[in-house]
Enzyme design. Structure first.
Site, short mmCIF file in Angstrom:
data_model
loop_
_atom_site.label_atom_id
_atom_site.label_comp_id
_atom_site.label_asym_id
_atom_site.label_seq_id
_atom_site.Cartn_x
_atom_site.Cartn_y
_atom_site.Cartn_z
CG HIS A 31 7.26 18.54 -4.05
ND1 HIS A 31 8.35 18.89 -4.83
CD2 HIS A 31 6.63 19.70 -3.76
CE1 HIS A 31 8.35 20.21 -5.01
NE2 HIS A 31 7.32 20.73 -4.36
CG ASP A 33 5.58 22.29 -1.50
OD1 ASP A 33 6.40 22.62 -2.38
OD2 ASP A 33 4.55 21.63 -1.73
N GLY A 144 3.29 29.21 -3.01
CA GLY A 144 2.75 29.65 -1.73
C GLY A 144 1.55 28.87 -1.23
CG PHE A 145 -1.53 29.75 -0.97
CD1 PHE A 145 -1.97 29.72 0.35
CD2 PHE A 145 -0.95 30.91 -1.46
CE1 PHE A 145 -1.84 30.84 1.16
CE2 PHE A 145 -0.79 32.03 -0.65
CZ PHE A 145 -1.24 32.00 0.67
N GLY A 146 -1.21 25.34 -2.03
CA GLY A 146 -1.64 24.20 -2.82
C GLY A 146 -3.05 24.47 -3.35
N GLY A 147 -3.50 23.63 -4.24
CA GLY A 147 -4.89 23.70 -4.70
C GLY A 147 -5.21 24.83 -5.67
N GLY A 179 -1.07 22.64 -9.58
CA GLY A 179 -2.26 22.33 -10.38
C GLY A 179 -2.06 21.19 -11.35
N GLY A 199 -0.04 17.73 -5.62
CA GLY A 199 -0.53 17.72 -4.24
C GLY A 199 -1.98 17.29 -4.19
C1 DX5 Z 1 2.90 25.46 -4.08
C2 DX5 Z 1 3.73 24.23 -3.83
C3 DX5 Z 1 3.24 23.02 -4.51
C4 DX5 Z 1 1.90 22.54 -4.05
C5 DX5 Z 1 1.24 21.87 -5.19
O1 DX5 Z 1 3.58 26.57 -3.65
O2 DX5 Z 1 5.06 24.45 -4.28
O3 DX5 Z 1 4.18 21.95 -4.40
O4 DX5 Z 1 1.97 21.66 -2.97
O5 DX5 Z 1 -0.06 21.60 -4.84
P1 DX5 Z 1 -1.20 21.33 -5.92
O6 DX5 Z 1 -0.80 20.14 -6.69
O7 DX5 Z 1 -2.41 21.13 -5.08
O8 DX5 Z 1 -1.28 22.56 -6.79
ZN ZN Z 2 6.42 22.66 -4.40
#
Ligand code: DX5
Ligand code: ZN
Length: 217
Positions: A31, A33, A144-147, A179, A199
């Protein structure tokens, strides 16, 4: 069987080569992003990173466009090696266009076309595109953000979309992103998700291969 798509947003960018190879043999998709700072309040990466990753990835690249005007870039991402490209219904709204246009464009470029929505967009809005899109992406955090923390209400949104597909006799993939981990994968799969993006739970774990296999239950 469910497809696991590790998101390289959570990889170690100083060791991207190592991290991609780490999941190549264990995951089903990679994936990717892409954020533009307009549709979502963050920037990520684009073509140079994608082209580099495409050289070593042995699994299909799943590009998630969190950008306005995705039609400007769909063809380039397809040429750069994407097998699946998703874009947001909110981007179509912003441009005053119908998402059908983006779906048709992606398909004409030879990739699978995915329609994505954030948690505050009514899931029923996807119903109109059930026959057109190849897959659907239900965000389980705000893009917009991971984690970020998984939003529990996403489970019933996935179930609602799956129920509508079943009612129409349509079988298509539902991807969930944000998540996702072994703590919620079972509930997501039971609700009807067939592609899990992960992620942090993969790349921040001690053993990414194990983290992936634990999500397959
Ligand atoms: C968030 C991204 C996700 C992100 C997921 O905007 O679209 O793909 O990388 O990350 P996790 O798994 O850490 O929530
Ligand atoms: Zn994504």
């Amino acid at each position: 069987m469910v497809k696991i798509a590790p998101s390289i947003l959570a990889a170690d960018f100083l060791h991207l080569d190592r991290d991609v190879r780490l999941v190549n043999d264990h995951a089903d998709l990679l994936h990717f992003d892409v954020m533009d700072g307009c549709l979502v309040p963050n920037l990520s990466f684009g073509f140079p990173v994608m082209e580099a990753v495409a050289q070593i990835a042995t699994i299909p690249l799943d590009v998630h466009l969190m950008i306005i005007n995705p039609d400007k870039f769909i063809e380039r991402f397809a040429k750069a090696g994407a097998s699946l490209i998703s874009f947001h219904l909110e981007a179509a709204d912003e441009a005053g266009k119908d998402a059908s246009e983006y779906i048709a464009l992606a398909k004409s470029c030879g990739v699978k076309a995915g329609l994505a929505i954030d948690p505050d967009v009514e899931v029923e809005r996807l119903f109109k595109y059930i026959d057109e899109a190849d897959f659907f992406l239900i965000m389980s955090v705000f893009a917009g953000f991971g984690g970020q923390k998984f939003i529990e209400a996403s489970i019933s949104r996935i179930a609602a979309l799956r129920a509508e597909m079943d009612r129409r006799g349509v079988v298509k993939d539902i991807e969930v992103d944000g998540g996702v981990s072994a703590a919620n994968s079972k509930a997501l799969i039971e609700a009807g998700a067939t592609m899990l993006v992960a992620g942090s739970s993969v790349f921040k774990s001690e053993d990414p291969a194990l983290a992936i296999s634990k999500m397959r239950v």
